[in-house]
Design an enzyme around this catalytic site. Structure first.
Site, PDB file in Angstrom:
ATOM      1  N   HIS A  12       0.801  -0.902   0.080  1.00 35.06           N
ATOM      2  CA  HIS A  12      -0.055  -0.080  -0.037  1.00 35.06           C
ATOM      3  C   HIS A  12       0.801   1.438   0.088  1.00 35.06           C
ATOM      4  O   HIS A  12       1.701   1.498   1.045  1.00 35.06           O
ATOM      5  CB  HIS A  12      -0.818   0.011   1.292  1.00 35.06           C
ATOM      6  N   GLU A  39       1.366  -0.936  -5.167  1.00 34.44           N
ATOM      7  CA  GLU A  39       0.244   0.020  -5.455  1.00 34.44           C
ATOM      8  C   GLU A  39       0.844   1.319  -6.142  1.00 34.44           C
ATOM      9  O   GLU A  39       1.928   1.788  -5.541  1.00 34.44           O
ATOM     10  CB  GLU A  39      -0.537   0.176  -4.593  1.00 34.44           C
ATOM     11  N   ASP A  41      -0.870   5.166  -6.680  1.00 31.72           N
ATOM     12  CA  ASP A  41      -2.016   6.264  -6.943  1.00 31.72           C
ATOM     13  C   ASP A  41      -1.640   7.105  -7.844  1.00 31.72           C
ATOM     14  O   ASP A  41      -0.533   7.700  -7.802  1.00 31.72           O
ATOM     15  CB  ASP A  41      -2.314   6.723  -5.340  1.00 31.72           C
ATOM     16  N   HIS A  54      -0.915   9.877  -3.386  1.00 34.95           N
ATOM     17  CA  HIS A  54      -2.327   9.539  -3.118  1.00 34.95           C
ATOM     18  C   HIS A  54      -3.374  10.552  -3.344  1.00 34.95           C
ATOM     19  O   HIS A  54      -4.501  10.034  -3.538  1.00 34.95           O
ATOM     20  CB  HIS A  54      -2.121   9.258  -1.503  1.00 34.95           C
ATOM     21  N   GLU A 145      -4.199   3.017  -9.080  1.00 39.06           N
ATOM     22  CA  GLU A 145      -5.389   3.600  -8.679  1.00 39.06           C
ATOM     23  C   GLU A 145      -5.572   4.971  -9.520  1.00 39.06           C
ATOM     24  O   GLU A 145      -4.799   5.698  -9.549  1.00 39.06           O
ATOM     25  CB  GLU A 145      -5.744   3.894  -7.304  1.00 39.06           C
TER      26      GLU A 145
END
Length: 311
Positions: A12, A39, A41, A54, A145
Protein backbone atom coordinates in the site's frame (compact mmCIF):
# COMPACT_ATOMS: atom_id res chain seq x y z
CA UNK A 1 -0.85 -23.43 5.36
CA UNK A 2 -0.31 -24.01 1.65
CA UNK A 3 1.73 -21.08 0.45
CA UNK A 4 0.53 -21.51 -3.13
CA UNK A 5 -2.92 -20.32 -2.06
CA UNK A 6 -1.63 -17.49 0.11
CA UNK A 7 -3.53 -14.20 -0.43
CA UNK A 8 -1.94 -11.54 -2.60
CA UNK A 9 -0.08 -8.95 -0.53
CA UNK A 10 -0.36 -5.50 -2.10
CA UNK A 11 2.20 -2.96 -0.91
CA UNK A 12 0.00 0.00 0.00
CA UNK A 13 1.79 3.08 -1.37
CA UNK A 14 4.90 0.88 -1.27
CA UNK A 15 6.51 -0.11 2.01
CA UNK A 16 4.93 3.03 3.44
CA UNK A 17 5.27 1.85 7.03
CA UNK A 18 9.02 2.28 6.68
CA UNK A 19 9.67 5.01 4.09
CA UNK A 20 7.71 8.03 2.82
CA UNK A 21 4.74 6.80 0.80
CA UNK A 22 4.87 6.46 -2.98
CA UNK A 23 8.57 7.23 -3.23
CA UNK A 24 10.68 5.01 -5.47
CA UNK A 25 12.62 4.04 -2.36
CA UNK A 26 9.43 2.76 -0.70
CA UNK A 27 8.58 0.77 -3.85
CA UNK A 28 12.04 -0.80 -4.02
CA UNK A 29 11.76 -1.83 -0.37
CA UNK A 30 8.31 -3.33 -0.97
CA UNK A 31 9.72 -5.38 -3.83
CA UNK A 32 12.60 -6.58 -1.64
CA UNK A 33 10.14 -7.53 1.11
CA UNK A 34 8.31 -9.86 -1.25
CA UNK A 35 5.13 -7.91 -2.00
CA UNK A 36 3.15 -9.65 -4.74
CA UNK A 37 1.79 -6.34 -6.07
CA UNK A 38 2.86 -2.73 -5.58
CA UNK A 39 0.30 0.08 -5.60
CA UNK A 40 0.43 3.32 -7.61
CA UNK A 41 -2.09 6.08 -6.82
CA UNK A 42 -2.17 8.28 -9.91
CA UNK A 43 -2.95 11.96 -10.49
CA UNK A 44 -2.09 14.25 -13.39
CA UNK A 45 0.26 17.20 -13.66
CA UNK A 46 -0.59 20.39 -15.54
CA UNK A 47 1.22 18.96 -18.57
CA UNK A 48 -0.71 15.66 -18.42
CA UNK A 49 1.96 13.43 -16.91
CA UNK A 50 0.66 10.77 -14.47
CA UNK A 51 2.54 11.03 -11.18
CA UNK A 52 2.36 8.74 -8.18
CA UNK A 53 0.62 10.57 -5.32
CA UNK A 54 -2.16 9.47 -3.04
CA UNK A 55 -4.08 12.73 -3.39
CA UNK A 56 -4.84 15.37 -5.99
CA UNK A 57 -3.26 17.67 -3.38
CA UNK A 58 0.49 17.86 -2.80
CA UNK A 59 0.61 19.87 0.43
CA UNK A 60 0.42 16.91 2.85
CA UNK A 61 3.55 15.12 1.60
CA UNK A 62 5.79 17.88 0.17
CA UNK A 63 7.24 21.31 0.91
CA UNK A 64 5.10 22.95 -1.80
CA UNK A 65 3.77 25.60 0.60
CA UNK A 66 7.33 26.80 1.18
CA UNK A 67 8.50 26.67 -2.43
CA UNK A 68 5.32 27.96 -4.13
CA UNK A 69 3.39 29.90 -1.45
CA UNK A 70 1.26 31.79 -3.98
CA UNK A 71 0.09 28.76 -5.96
CA UNK A 72 -2.68 27.52 -3.66
CA UNK A 73 -6.31 27.59 -4.77
CA UNK A 74 -9.12 29.47 -3.05
CA UNK A 75 -9.67 26.52 -0.69
CA UNK A 76 -6.11 26.91 0.58
CA UNK A 77 -4.90 23.64 -0.96
CA UNK A 78 -2.16 22.98 -3.51
CA UNK A 79 -3.12 20.74 -6.43
CA UNK A 80 -0.78 18.58 -8.50
CA UNK A 81 -2.78 19.57 -11.58
CA UNK A 82 -1.67 23.20 -11.16
CA UNK A 83 2.03 22.33 -11.51
CA UNK A 84 4.12 21.06 -14.38
CA UNK A 85 6.19 17.93 -13.88
CA UNK A 86 9.34 20.05 -13.83
CA UNK A 87 7.91 22.13 -10.98
CA UNK A 88 6.79 19.08 -9.01
CA UNK A 89 10.26 17.58 -9.39
CA UNK A 90 11.68 20.51 -7.40
CA UNK A 91 9.61 19.54 -4.36
CA UNK A 92 10.91 17.53 -1.45
CA UNK A 93 8.70 14.56 -0.53
CA UNK A 94 8.40 13.64 3.13
CA UNK A 95 6.39 11.54 5.52
CA UNK A 96 2.66 12.41 5.43
CA UNK A 97 1.64 15.28 7.71
CA UNK A 98 -1.34 17.50 8.49
CA UNK A 99 -0.94 20.67 6.36
CA UNK A 100 -2.76 22.73 8.97
CA UNK A 101 -0.52 21.78 11.90
CA UNK A 102 2.58 20.32 10.27
CA UNK A 103 2.32 17.29 12.54
CA UNK A 104 3.27 13.87 11.19
CA UNK A 105 0.26 11.55 10.78
CA UNK A 106 2.10 8.43 11.95
CA UNK A 107 4.56 9.77 14.57
CA UNK A 108 6.71 6.62 14.85
CA UNK A 109 7.35 6.23 11.13
CA UNK A 110 10.20 7.70 9.07
CA UNK A 111 10.96 11.11 10.51
CA UNK A 112 9.40 13.98 8.58
CA UNK A 113 11.97 16.10 6.80
CA UNK A 114 14.76 13.53 6.75
CA UNK A 115 16.15 12.21 3.48
CA UNK A 116 15.92 13.45 -0.09
CA UNK A 117 12.85 12.04 -1.84
CA UNK A 118 11.06 13.08 -5.03
CA UNK A 119 7.67 12.67 -6.67
CA UNK A 120 7.87 9.85 -9.22
CA UNK A 121 6.08 9.52 -12.52
CA UNK A 122 4.15 6.39 -13.43
CA UNK A 123 6.73 5.57 -16.09
CA UNK A 124 9.61 5.93 -13.64
CA UNK A 125 7.91 3.52 -11.28
CA UNK A 126 7.08 0.99 -13.98
CA UNK A 127 10.69 1.04 -15.10
CA UNK A 128 11.86 0.47 -11.51
CA UNK A 129 9.50 -2.46 -10.90
CA UNK A 130 10.15 -4.11 -14.25
CA UNK A 131 13.89 -3.62 -13.74
CA UNK A 132 13.72 -5.28 -10.31
CA UNK A 133 11.58 -8.07 -11.74
CA UNK A 134 14.32 -8.73 -14.27
CA UNK A 135 17.29 -8.45 -11.93
CA UNK A 136 15.78 -10.48 -9.08
CA UNK A 137 13.84 -13.01 -11.14
CA UNK A 138 10.77 -12.40 -8.95
CA UNK A 139 7.75 -10.83 -10.60
CA UNK A 140 5.90 -8.15 -8.64
CA UNK A 141 2.74 -6.88 -10.27
CA UNK A 142 1.38 -3.35 -10.33
CA UNK A 143 -1.87 -2.07 -8.83
CA UNK A 144 -2.62 1.45 -10.16
CA UNK A 145 -5.54 3.51 -8.85
CA UNK A 146 -7.15 6.13 -11.06
CA UNK A 147 -7.68 8.97 -8.60
CA UNK A 148 -10.73 11.20 -8.96
CA UNK A 149 -11.32 10.69 -12.71
CA UNK A 150 -14.59 12.67 -12.72
CA UNK A 151 -12.82 15.60 -11.05
CA UNK A 152 -9.98 15.41 -13.57
CA UNK A 153 -12.43 15.45 -16.49
CA UNK A 154 -14.22 18.43 -14.98
CA UNK A 155 -10.80 20.12 -15.05
CA UNK A 156 -10.51 19.19 -18.78
CA UNK A 157 -8.00 16.34 -18.28
CA UNK A 158 -8.71 12.68 -19.10
CA UNK A 159 -6.47 10.84 -16.65
CA UNK A 160 -7.77 7.36 -17.44
CA UNK A 161 -7.09 7.50 -21.16
CA UNK A 162 -3.56 8.80 -20.51
CA UNK A 163 -2.79 6.10 -17.93
CA UNK A 164 -4.09 3.29 -20.14
CA UNK A 165 -1.82 4.32 -23.00
CA UNK A 166 1.22 4.06 -20.71
CA UNK A 167 0.15 0.72 -19.21
CA UNK A 168 -0.31 -0.78 -22.65
CA UNK A 169 3.05 0.54 -23.79
CA UNK A 170 4.70 -1.26 -20.87
CA UNK A 171 2.96 -4.55 -21.64
CA UNK A 172 -0.07 -4.49 -19.33
CA UNK A 173 -3.08 -5.34 -21.48
CA UNK A 174 -4.92 -8.49 -20.42
CA UNK A 175 -5.98 -10.43 -17.33
CA UNK A 176 -2.90 -12.60 -17.79
CA UNK A 177 -0.66 -9.61 -17.11
CA UNK A 178 0.22 -8.79 -13.46
CA UNK A 179 -1.86 -5.65 -13.18
CA UNK A 180 -5.05 -4.60 -11.39
CA UNK A 181 -6.62 -1.20 -12.06
CA UNK A 182 -8.67 0.12 -9.14
CA UNK A 183 -11.06 3.04 -8.76
CA UNK A 184 -13.73 4.36 -6.38
CA UNK A 185 -15.99 5.50 -9.26
CA UNK A 186 -18.35 2.95 -10.80
CA UNK A 187 -18.94 4.98 -13.97
CA UNK A 188 -15.20 4.98 -14.62
CA UNK A 189 -14.97 1.21 -14.25
CA UNK A 190 -17.78 0.90 -16.80
CA UNK A 191 -15.94 3.32 -19.07
CA UNK A 192 -12.72 1.33 -18.69
CA UNK A 193 -14.44 -1.92 -19.57
CA UNK A 194 -16.55 -0.36 -22.33
CA UNK A 195 -15.41 2.59 -24.48
CA UNK A 196 -11.77 2.46 -23.36
CA UNK A 197 -11.59 -1.31 -24.01
CA UNK A 198 -9.48 -2.28 -20.99
CA UNK A 199 -9.25 -6.08 -20.96
CA UNK A 200 -7.17 -6.41 -17.82
CA UNK A 201 -8.22 -6.86 -14.19
CA UNK A 202 -10.51 -4.29 -12.56
CA UNK A 203 -11.17 -3.71 -8.86
CA UNK A 204 -14.09 -1.64 -7.55
CA UNK A 205 -12.98 0.14 -4.39
CA UNK A 206 -15.72 0.46 -1.78
CA UNK A 207 -15.75 3.59 0.34
CA UNK A 208 -17.27 3.71 3.82
CA UNK A 209 -19.71 6.47 2.82
CA UNK A 210 -23.09 5.80 1.22
CA UNK A 211 -22.51 7.49 -2.12
CA UNK A 212 -19.59 8.68 -4.20
CA UNK A 213 -18.91 10.39 -7.54
CA UNK A 214 -19.63 8.68 -10.82
CA UNK A 215 -23.10 7.36 -9.84
CA UNK A 216 -21.49 5.17 -7.19
CA UNK A 217 -23.93 3.79 -4.62
CA UNK A 218 -21.63 2.03 -2.17
CA UNK A 219 -24.48 0.73 -0.04
CA UNK A 220 -26.00 -1.02 -3.06
CA UNK A 221 -22.65 -2.39 -4.20
CA UNK A 222 -22.26 -4.20 -0.89
CA UNK A 223 -25.52 -6.12 -1.35
CA UNK A 224 -25.74 -9.52 -3.10
CA UNK A 225 -27.61 -7.85 -6.00
CA UNK A 226 -25.07 -5.04 -6.22
CA UNK A 227 -22.16 -7.49 -6.19
CA UNK A 228 -23.79 -9.61 -8.89
CA UNK A 229 -24.25 -6.51 -11.06
CA UNK A 230 -20.68 -5.43 -10.38
CA UNK A 231 -19.34 -8.81 -11.51
CA UNK A 232 -20.44 -7.95 -15.05
CA UNK A 233 -17.78 -5.21 -15.06
CA UNK A 234 -15.19 -5.87 -12.36
CA UNK A 235 -13.05 -8.77 -11.18
CA UNK A 236 -13.08 -7.90 -7.52
CA UNK A 237 -13.73 -5.42 -4.75
CA UNK A 238 -11.53 -3.44 -2.37
CA UNK A 239 -13.47 -2.80 0.86
CA UNK A 240 -12.17 -1.47 4.16
CA UNK A 241 -11.08 -4.11 6.67
CA UNK A 242 -13.94 -3.38 9.05
CA UNK A 243 -16.44 -4.22 6.32
CA UNK A 244 -14.90 -7.70 6.26
CA UNK A 245 -14.44 -8.34 9.98
CA UNK A 246 -17.06 -6.95 12.35
CA UNK A 247 -16.32 -5.59 15.81
CA UNK A 248 -17.41 -8.91 17.33
CA UNK A 249 -14.45 -10.47 15.46
CA UNK A 250 -16.72 -12.45 13.17
CA UNK A 251 -16.58 -12.21 9.37
CA UNK A 252 -19.38 -10.24 7.77
CA UNK A 253 -21.24 -11.69 4.77
CA UNK A 254 -19.33 -9.47 2.33
CA UNK A 255 -16.58 -11.92 1.34
CA UNK A 256 -19.00 -14.84 1.04
CA UNK A 257 -21.40 -12.80 -1.11
CA UNK A 258 -18.60 -11.44 -3.28
CA UNK A 259 -17.20 -14.93 -3.86
CA UNK A 260 -20.68 -16.14 -4.76
CA UNK A 261 -20.63 -13.61 -7.61
CA UNK A 262 -17.13 -14.62 -8.68
CA UNK A 263 -15.46 -11.50 -7.28
CA UNK A 264 -12.12 -11.41 -5.49
CA UNK A 265 -11.83 -9.44 -2.24
CA UNK A 266 -8.74 -7.30 -1.50
CA UNK A 267 -9.43 -5.20 1.64
CA UNK A 268 -7.48 -2.15 2.83
CA UNK A 269 -5.40 -1.31 4.90
CA UNK A 270 -3.30 -3.49 7.22
CA UNK A 271 -1.19 -1.24 9.46
CA UNK A 272 0.85 -2.53 12.38
CA UNK A 273 0.63 0.91 14.00
CA UNK A 274 -3.11 1.42 13.45
CA UNK A 275 -5.02 -1.76 14.20
CA UNK A 276 -8.82 -1.97 14.48
CA UNK A 277 -9.98 -2.01 18.10
CA UNK A 278 -11.10 -5.63 17.84
CA UNK A 279 -7.64 -6.87 16.79
CA UNK A 280 -5.45 -8.21 19.59
CA UNK A 281 -2.25 -7.98 17.56
CA UNK A 282 -1.08 -7.71 13.94
CA UNK A 283 -0.87 -11.50 13.77
CA UNK A 284 -4.38 -11.83 15.19
CA UNK A 285 -5.79 -9.49 12.53
CA UNK A 286 -4.05 -11.37 9.73
CA UNK A 287 -5.44 -14.65 11.03
CA UNK A 288 -8.96 -13.21 11.08
CA UNK A 289 -8.62 -11.92 7.52
CA UNK A 290 -6.80 -14.87 5.97
CA UNK A 291 -8.24 -17.85 7.82
CA UNK A 292 -11.69 -16.78 9.01
CA UNK A 293 -12.81 -14.31 6.36
CA UNK A 294 -10.92 -15.93 3.49
CA UNK A 295 -9.86 -12.76 1.68
CA UNK A 296 -7.99 -13.11 -1.62
CA UNK A 297 -5.57 -10.25 -1.06
CA UNK A 298 -4.69 -7.48 1.36
CA UNK A 299 -3.33 -3.95 1.13
CA UNK A 300 -0.55 -3.44 3.66
CA UNK A 301 1.71 -0.57 4.73
CA UNK A 302 3.97 -3.30 6.13
CA UNK A 303 4.24 -5.84 3.31
CA UNK A 304 6.91 -7.92 5.06
CA UNK A 305 4.68 -8.58 8.08
CA UNK A 306 1.81 -9.76 5.88
CA UNK A 307 4.00 -11.78 3.50
CA UNK A 308 5.75 -13.57 6.36
CA UNK A 309 2.61 -14.42 8.32
CA UNK A 310 2.26 -18.15 8.88
CA UNK A 311 5.77 -19.05 7.77
Amino acid sequence: MARKSFPLIIAHRGASGYLPEHTLEAKAMAHAQGAHYIEQDLVLTKDDVPVVLHDIHVDSVTDVAEKFPKRKRSDGRYYALDFTLAELKTLRVMERFDPATGRQIFPKRFQKGLGSFQIATLEEELQLIQGLNRSTGRIAGIYPEIKDPAWHRAQKHDITRIVLAILRRYGYRSKDDPCYIQCFELDELKRLRGPLRWRGNLIMLLDTVANGPGNTDFNHLRTPKGLADLAKVADGIGPDIESVIAHDRKPTALVKNAHASGLKVHPYTFRVDELPKFAKSPEDLLKLLFKKAGVDGLFSDFPDVAVNWGK
